[in-house]
Motif scaffolding. Structure first.
Motif, PDB file in Angstrom:
ATOM      1  N   LEU A  59      -2.466   1.962 -57.230  1.00 42.59           N
ATOM      2  CA  LEU A  59      -2.261   2.823 -56.343  1.00 42.59           C
ATOM      3  C   LEU A  59      -3.176   2.541 -54.723  1.00 42.59           C
ATOM      4  O   LEU A  59      -2.496   2.710 -53.298  1.00 42.59           O
ATOM      5  CB  LEU A  59      -2.420   4.517 -56.577  1.00 42.59           C
ATOM      6  CG  LEU A  59      -2.146   5.406 -55.860  1.00 42.59           C
ATOM      7  CD1 LEU A  59      -0.123   5.469 -55.226  1.00 42.59           C
ATOM      8  CD2 LEU A  59      -1.983   6.406 -55.875  1.00 42.59           C
ATOM      9  N   GLY A  60      -4.118   1.970 -54.695  1.00 39.99           N
ATOM     10  CA  GLY A  60      -5.244   2.123 -53.575  1.00 39.99           C
ATOM     11  C   GLY A  60      -4.190   0.251 -53.852  1.00 39.99           C
ATOM     12  O   GLY A  60      -4.557  -0.039 -52.188  1.00 39.99           O
ATOM     13  N   LEU A  63      -3.764 -10.052 -54.471  1.00 36.49           N
ATOM     14  CA  LEU A  63      -5.067 -10.154 -54.902  1.00 36.49           C
ATOM     15  C   LEU A  63      -4.943  -8.662 -56.145  1.00 36.49           C
ATOM     16  O   LEU A  63      -5.026  -8.951 -56.671  1.00 36.49           O
ATOM     17  CB  LEU A  63      -6.367  -9.736 -53.889  1.00 36.49           C
ATOM     18  CG  LEU A  63      -6.604 -10.913 -52.788  1.00 36.49           C
ATOM     19  CD1 LEU A  63      -8.032 -10.968 -51.761  1.00 36.49           C
ATOM     20  CD2 LEU A  63      -7.290 -12.701 -54.303  1.00 36.49           C
ATOM     21  N   GLY A  64      -4.628  -7.613 -55.352  1.00 35.66           N
ATOM     22  CA  GLY A  64      -4.545  -6.978 -57.093  1.00 35.66           C
ATOM     23  C   GLY A  64      -3.047  -6.208 -57.058  1.00 35.66           C
ATOM     24  O   GLY A  64      -2.936  -5.949 -57.790  1.00 35.66           O
ATOM     25  N   TRP A  65      -3.275  -7.854 -57.725  1.00 33.11           N
ATOM     26  CA  TRP A  65      -1.302  -8.582 -58.906  1.00 33.11           C
ATOM     27  C   TRP A  65      -2.151  -8.570 -59.562  1.00 33.11           C
ATOM     28  O   TRP A  65      -0.846  -6.955 -60.665  1.00 33.11           O
ATOM     29  CB  TRP A  65      -1.048  -9.636 -58.457  1.00 33.11           C
ATOM     30  CG  TRP A  65      -0.274  -9.836 -58.989  1.00 33.11           C
ATOM     31  CD1 TRP A  65       0.518 -10.270 -60.750  1.00 33.11           C
ATOM     32  CD2 TRP A  65       1.177  -9.906 -58.363  1.00 33.11           C
ATOM     33  NE1 TRP A  65       2.044 -10.501 -60.891  1.00 33.11           N
ATOM     34  CE2 TRP A  65       2.288 -10.449 -59.561  1.00 33.11           C
ATOM     35  CE3 TRP A  65       2.069  -9.849 -57.430  1.00 33.11           C
ATOM     36  CZ2 TRP A  65       3.707 -10.621 -59.053  1.00 33.11           C
ATOM     37  CZ3 TRP A  65       3.297  -9.821 -56.868  1.00 33.11           C
ATOM     38  CH2 TRP A  65       4.264 -10.503 -57.860  1.00 33.11           C
ATOM     39  N   VAL A 105      -3.321   0.008 -49.097  1.00 33.10           N
ATOM     40  CA  VAL A 105      -3.359  -0.881 -48.458  1.00 33.10           C
ATOM     41  C   VAL A 105      -2.108  -1.512 -47.191  1.00 33.10           C
ATOM     42  O   VAL A 105      -1.538  -1.554 -46.762  1.00 33.10           O
ATOM     43  CB  VAL A 105      -4.259  -1.518 -48.740  1.00 33.10           C
ATOM     44  CG1 VAL A 105      -4.685  -2.798 -48.034  1.00 33.10           C
ATOM     45  CG2 VAL A 105      -5.652  -0.939 -49.248  1.00 33.10           C
ATOM     46  N   ALA A 106      -1.118  -1.717 -48.958  1.00 29.94           N
ATOM     47  CA  ALA A 106      -0.361  -2.646 -48.049  1.00 29.94           C
ATOM     48  C   ALA A 106       0.582  -2.054 -47.568  1.00 29.94           C
ATOM     49  O   ALA A 106       1.552  -2.452 -47.241  1.00 29.94           O
ATOM     50  CB  ALA A 106       0.565  -3.364 -49.607  1.00 29.94           C
ATOM     51  N   GLN A 107       0.529  -0.567 -47.571  1.00 29.49           N
ATOM     52  CA  GLN A 107       1.936   0.321 -46.961  1.00 29.49           C
ATOM     53  C   GLN A 107       1.276   1.257 -45.812  1.00 29.49           C
ATOM     54  O   GLN A 107       2.159   0.535 -44.542  1.00 29.49           O
ATOM     55  CB  GLN A 107       1.710   1.551 -48.052  1.00 29.49           C
ATOM     56  CG  GLN A 107       2.823   2.538 -47.707  1.00 29.49           C
ATOM     57  CD  GLN A 107       4.141   2.698 -47.405  1.00 29.49           C
ATOM     58  OE1 GLN A 107       4.633   2.219 -49.049  1.00 29.49           O
ATOM     59  NE2 GLN A 107       5.303   3.778 -47.483  1.00 29.49           N
ATOM     60  N   GLY A 108      -0.090   1.218 -45.555  1.00 29.84           N
ATOM     61  CA  GLY A 108      -0.776   1.060 -44.523  1.00 29.84           C
ATOM     62  C   GLY A 108      -0.734   0.289 -42.877  1.00 29.84           C
ATOM     63  O   GLY A 108      -0.300   0.129 -42.616  1.00 29.84           O
TER      64      GLY A 108
END
Length: 479
Positions: free
Chosen positions: A20-21, A221-223, A25-28
């Motif tokens: 979710l984090g 990076l969060g894949w 970040v991607a959504q923001g």
């Protein structure tokens, strides 16, 4: 020890799976870039790209001018004002995005998988403002923007894939993302618009590209923490032994598709209901630049900051809307989603009437107080706090599990179609004049409100939510 929901027992994001984090970040970054770039896009088009005196060296710019001039009936783009051409281009891009939107959802659901589809979309959204940072490559960035928006919409669908069915944290997850989104929509126009005002348009686009690049890199990076739902494996799944469908499964599928057919017919109606809101991101910025008194303490507010003003008011009205429904439900039975959307569409029709009245009282020059604009945004955003998220909740609720990405993309067609209508109206502003321009918006929204009230009466039984799931709009974020 890895959990089924994609989290771990030792690493959490505010009590949620770490994925979710990454998504936040991607959504923001996406919304910062989307609204930051959009806040200066129409100004750049009108003042630079389509300004005959500027003559920017743009690859494909000449053909684009003449194509748009032909589209709006002028024959030669050079004979059309920059404001009309800018509005026509925004509407044309929205029209082009409609089939691409559905294709993007289908590709993510059936071919690429939601993770790869989102990654490709975020990459396209990074390339677009990078190309806009230079005059000669501006036109090349337009198709990247259209394709990126179509694919990145599956980012919303991934949130539900992080949780098991019935997990109560899902509502909190959407609310957290809504806060991130609202903050990004406020900051994007402020930062990109400020950079454009003080260092030139291309500086504003460059800032948007850097922020979007950061969001895309974070996603990659969060894949490992991102969910891999069944939808990602649909393209490779093979039938195997197992229990057959339970009693009533066929009836449920039939009901879903019947509801989707009804909702497909409501797409153009909901698009009309949102046309006043979508005009905020189109010709309204140019109109505000020309008509609002934007000077305060000797400083002139950039017109692009009108979007930040709208976003700030939108955040406040979302909180007010949530409080309204909670107070309403304490005394009355909560209406279904279609009833709520119809009720608030009536309110939405009042917002452009405010600007029509302001224009009628001050027909010449930039003499309209910004207080009129604040009143417009307050009414409009309060209405949209129900129309948009509750409408999305309705569409998501009735969608088949394997097509949620496609349905989310389909719901986004409402906004794209509304953009098309807003763009066509924007091109007519020089001929209509301010008062009739805003009256036309109010009339279209009023027609939509009447049709939604009729639809609520005709389809109330089909669209009624299950018990305990009526107030879902506050848990769904905007597409």
């Amino acid at each position: 020890m890895r959990r089924i929901d994609g989290g771990t027992t030792s690493h959490r994001f505010l009590g949620h799976p770490p994925g979710l984090g990454v998504i936040a970040v991607a959504q923001g970054a996406w919304y910062f870039t989307r609204y930051g770039a959009q806040s200066i896009m129409v100004l750049y088009l009108a003042h630079v790209l389509f300004n005959a005196a500027a003559h920017p060296a743009v690859l494909g710019g000449w053909g684009l001018r003449h194509l748009l001039g032909w589209e709006i009936g002028a024959g030669q783009g050079s004979q059309v004002g920059g404001q009309a051409l800018a509005a026509a281009l925004i509407g044309t891009l929205a029209f082009a995005a409609m089939p691409v939107q559905i294709l993007g959802g289908l590709l993510a659901d059936r071919v690429l998988g939601r993770r790869w589809g989102t990654a490709l979309g975020l990459a396209c959204l990074t390339v677009a403002p990078l190309l806009w940072s230079f005059d000669f490559s501006f036109v090349l960035g337009l198709p990247f923007s259209v394709c990126g928006l179509a694919l990145a919409n599956t980012l919303n669908a991934q949130v539900g894939d992080l949780y098991r069915p019935g997990d109560e944290r899902l509502a909190d997850a959407f609310q957290l993302l809504a806060l991130v989104q609202d903050a990004a929509v406020v900051l994007g126009p402020l930062v990109c618009g400020g950079a454009a005002a003080w260092a030139g348009f291309h500086a504003g686009f460059a800032v948007a590209a850097m922020v979007m690049g950061t969001g895309t890199l974070t996603y990659l990076l969060g894949w490992a923490s991102l969910p891999r739902p069944a939808g990602d494996d649909a393209r490779t799944a093979r039938p195997g032994p197992g229990p057959g469908p339970g009693p009533g499964a066929n009836a449920e599928t039939e009901t879903n598709w019947r509801l989707l057919a009804i909702l497909a017919g409501l797409v153009p109606v909901l698009a009309l209901a949102q046309v006043g809101n979508e005009q905020v991101y189109d010709t309204y910025i140019l109109w505000g630049e020309q008509h609002y008194a934007r000077t305060l303490f000797g400083l002139t507010m950039p017109a692009s900051w009108l979007l930040s003003l709208d976003a700030g008011i939108s955040l406040a009205t979302q909180i007010a809307g949530l409080a309204f429904w909670r107070a309403y439900e304490r005394r009355f039975a909560a209406p279904g989603e279609i009833d709520q959307v119809a009720m608030f569409s009536v309110i939405a029709a009042l917002a452009p009437l405010v600007l029509a009245l302001a224009a009628a009282r001050s027909p010449h020059g930039p003499t309209i107080s910004l207080l009129w604009g604040i009143l417009f945004h307050t009414i409009n955003d309060f209405a949209m706090s129900a129309v948009m998220p509750i409408g999305m909740a309705l569409y998501v609720r009735v969608s088949p599990a394997g097509l949620k990405g496609t349905i989310v993309a389909g719901f986004a067609l409402i906004t794209r179609l509304s953009d098309v209508i807003a763009g066509r109206l924007g091109a007519m502003l020089p001929d209509l004049g301010s008062t009739r321009f805003w009256l036309a918006h109010a009339a279209l929204i009023a027609v939509a409100a009447c049709l939604l009230i009729l639809a609520a009466r005709l389809f109330r039984a089909e669209l009624a939510p299950a018990e305990g799931t009526r107030r879902t709009g506050a848990q769904i974020i905007e597409v």
